[in-house]
Design a protein around this motif. Structure first.
Motif, PDB file in Angstrom:
ATOM      1  N   UNK A  53      84.026 -98.887  90.782  1.00 19.55           N
ATOM      2  CA  UNK A  53      84.385 -98.540  89.402  1.00 19.55           C
ATOM      3  C   UNK A  53      85.129 -97.215  89.409  1.00 19.55           C
ATOM      4  N   UNK A  54      86.236 -97.153  88.665  1.00 20.26           N
ATOM      5  CA  UNK A  54      87.061 -95.955  88.583  1.00 20.26           C
ATOM      6  C   UNK A  54      87.190 -95.520  87.125  1.00 20.26           C
ATOM      7  N   UNK A  55      87.888 -94.409  86.921  1.00 17.74           N
ATOM      8  CA  UNK A  55      88.076 -93.912  85.559  1.00 17.74           C
ATOM      9  C   UNK A  55      88.891 -94.892  84.719  1.00 17.74           C
ATOM     10  N   UNK A  56      89.753 -95.665  85.391  1.00 17.49           N
ATOM     11  CA  UNK A  56      90.634 -96.576  84.651  1.00 17.49           C
ATOM     12  C   UNK A  56      90.183 -98.027  84.728  1.00 17.49           C
ATOM     13  N   UNK A  57      89.039 -98.295  85.361  1.00 21.57           N
ATOM     14  CA  UNK A  57      88.577 -99.672  85.448  1.00 21.57           C
ATOM     15  C   UNK A  57      87.885 -99.935  86.770  1.00 21.57           C
ATOM     16  N   UNK A  58      88.462-100.856  87.541  1.00 24.82           N
ATOM     17  CA  UNK A  58      87.844-101.251  88.802  1.00 24.82           C
ATOM     18  C   UNK A  58      88.912-101.373  89.887  1.00 24.82           C
ATOM     19  N   UNK A  59      88.473-101.224  91.125  1.00 24.03           N
ATOM     20  CA  UNK A  59      89.415-101.216  92.238  1.00 24.03           C
ATOM     21  C   UNK A  59      88.752-101.804  93.490  1.00 24.03           C
ATOM     22  N   UNK A  60      89.559-102.527  94.260  1.00 27.41           N
ATOM     23  CA  UNK A  60      89.083-103.101  95.521  1.00 27.41           C
ATOM     24  C   UNK A  60      90.147-102.862  96.590  1.00 27.41           C
ATOM     25  N   UNK A  61      89.719-102.418  97.742  1.00 19.72           N
ATOM     26  CA  UNK A  61      90.627-102.165  98.861  1.00 19.72           C
ATOM     27  C   UNK A  61      90.363-103.171  99.970  1.00 19.72           C
ATOM     28  N   UNK A  62      91.439-103.673 100.567  1.00 23.85           N
ATOM     29  CA  UNK A  62      91.299-104.659 101.634  1.00 23.85           C
ATOM     30  C   UNK A  62      92.288-104.349 102.751  1.00 23.85           C
ATOM     31  N   UNK A  63      91.771-104.279 103.974  1.00 22.68           N
ATOM     32  CA  UNK A  63      92.630-104.049 105.135  1.00 22.68           C
ATOM     33  C   UNK A  63      93.309-105.356 105.519  1.00 22.68           C
ATOM     34  N   UNK A  64      94.640-105.322 105.549  1.00 20.77           N
ATOM     35  CA  UNK A  64      95.427-106.505 105.873  1.00 20.77           C
ATOM     36  C   UNK A  64      96.483-106.117 106.899  1.00 20.77           C
ATOM     37  N   UNK A  65      96.598-106.818 108.016  1.00 20.32           N
ATOM     38  CA  UNK A  65      97.665-106.512 108.977  1.00 20.32           C
ATOM     39  C   UNK A  65      99.034-106.599 108.311  1.00 20.32           C
TER      40      UNK A  65
END
Length: 353
Positions: A53-65
């Motif tokens: 959860x962030x100040x502006x909503x939600x975020x997801x990070x994914x490692x991709x080659x």
């Protein structure tokens, strides 16, 4: 495709339906899109990845080659735009060739989860289309084995060269004689390191217990063919067995593959590893530089193959003895490569002793 029975893909313990789309794809590639239908994503797969959860909503990070970025972007950015529009998210992708994380942002957690889930399915499909880059191998290229192999080659050509399709171009490079346990698609240094780390964990978890911390002594003896008709052979291989009659080598091979499949680094193809050392392969005929590793039927090149008549070879050399060898490590070998010995370059290894 039967729309009532679309193909299913399992990712992270969940099953998704795969629907083909009709828009123009990359040259020589078929772009696919995936839709998780009603109920398929009703459960929040929060245990599969982290949504912050962030100040502006939600975020997801994914490692991709970086090699897979283009499949998320799509032709003229259409795939990325569609994902963003349909999930009401913003997707940030590093520049081409720059390794990093893809970041999915949105005001609603459900949208971010949906975008990530669809991206995972999309990437999983295209990853499976990539040619393999590495494989787990056991080297059989010790000098004595190479010498025996060259004698085998010489005798086969002397006695069977008039048989249909038999020629010197079919034989394996003696410096690259090996057993293949399984193939992997590793697209950046992080994935290679992950495979290396897993090898070491396997050593600690079960390999040392099976091997007793000692090399495995095996005998390479006898030849067999892959397909069901020796008159139209594509692959001829040498058989291997433990000198002490145990199944320890098979146990190491099967458990290694099981662990790599469970980690997602390898696809499950067989219930048990078929331990074999390719000595002749029709893939070698048309292109001497063709990778001389992937010999299992069903995984061959799309090139048209000219089979050879292996009946006489099997009759005359069925029990040919190549020799005894000490197997001391499983290597993470790099496809299309050679080291100073002529064997495949090694990205990592698990030593038995």
């Amino acid at each position: 495709m039967d729309v009532l029975r679309p193909p299913l893909i399992r990712i992270g313990g969940r099953v998704y339906r795969k629907n083909l789309i009709q828009e123009q794809a990359f040259p020589q590639e078929e772009e696919e899109d995936f839709y998780a239908g009603p109920g398929d994503c009703a459960d929040d797969p929060g245990d599969a990845f982290v949504v912050a959860e962030t100040e502006r909503g939600f975020q997801c990070r994914v490692e991709v080659p970086s090699a897979l970025y283009k499949y998320i972007i799509g032709k003229k950015g259409e795939t990325k735009k569609r994902l963003e529009t349909e999930t009401r998210t913003s997707i940030s992708i590093p520049k081409p060739g720059v390794e990093g994380e893809i970041v999915i942002s949105g005001q609603h957690r459900s949208g971010v989860v949906s975008a990530r889930t669809r991206m995972d399915v999309l990437l999983d499909s295209f990853r499976h289309k990539q040619p393999f880059t590495h494989f787990l191998s056991l080297a059989l290229n010790q000098p004595a084995i190479q010498e025996s192999f060259l004698q085998f080659k010489e005798q086969v050509l002397e006695r069977c060269s008039k048989d249909h399709g038999v020629s010197s171009s079919l034989f394996q490079n003696p410096a690259k004689l090996h057993l293949t346990l399984g193939t992997l698609v590793l697209l950046n240094e992080q994935e290679i390191q992950k495979a290396c780390d897993l090898l070491q964990r396997c050593k600690e978890d079960f390999v040392d217990q099976i091997t007793g911390g000692q090399p495995l002594t095996v005998e390479v003896a006898g030849v067999e063919y892959m397909n069901d008709d020796p008159a139209t052979t594509d692959v001829l291989y040498a058989k291997v067995h433990m000198k002490d009659g145990s199944d320890r080598l098979q146990m190491v091979a099967d458990q290694l593959v099981e662990r790599f499949v469970a980690s997602g680094l390898m696809l499950k193809e067989w219930d048990r590893v078929k331990l074999h050392a390719t000595v002749m392969n029709t893939l070698f005929r048309k292109d001497p530089t063709e990778e001389r590793n992937n010999t299992m039927t069903g995984k061959s090149s799309l090139k048209e193959r000219e089979s050879f008549n292996g009946q006489n070879i099997l009759k005359l050399f069925k029990n040919f003895y190549f020799g005894e060898v000490q197997l001391d490590s499983v290597r993470l070998s790099q496809r299309f490569s050679s080291d100073a010995s002529g064997y495949y370059a090694t990205s990592g290894q698990l030593c038995f002793s």
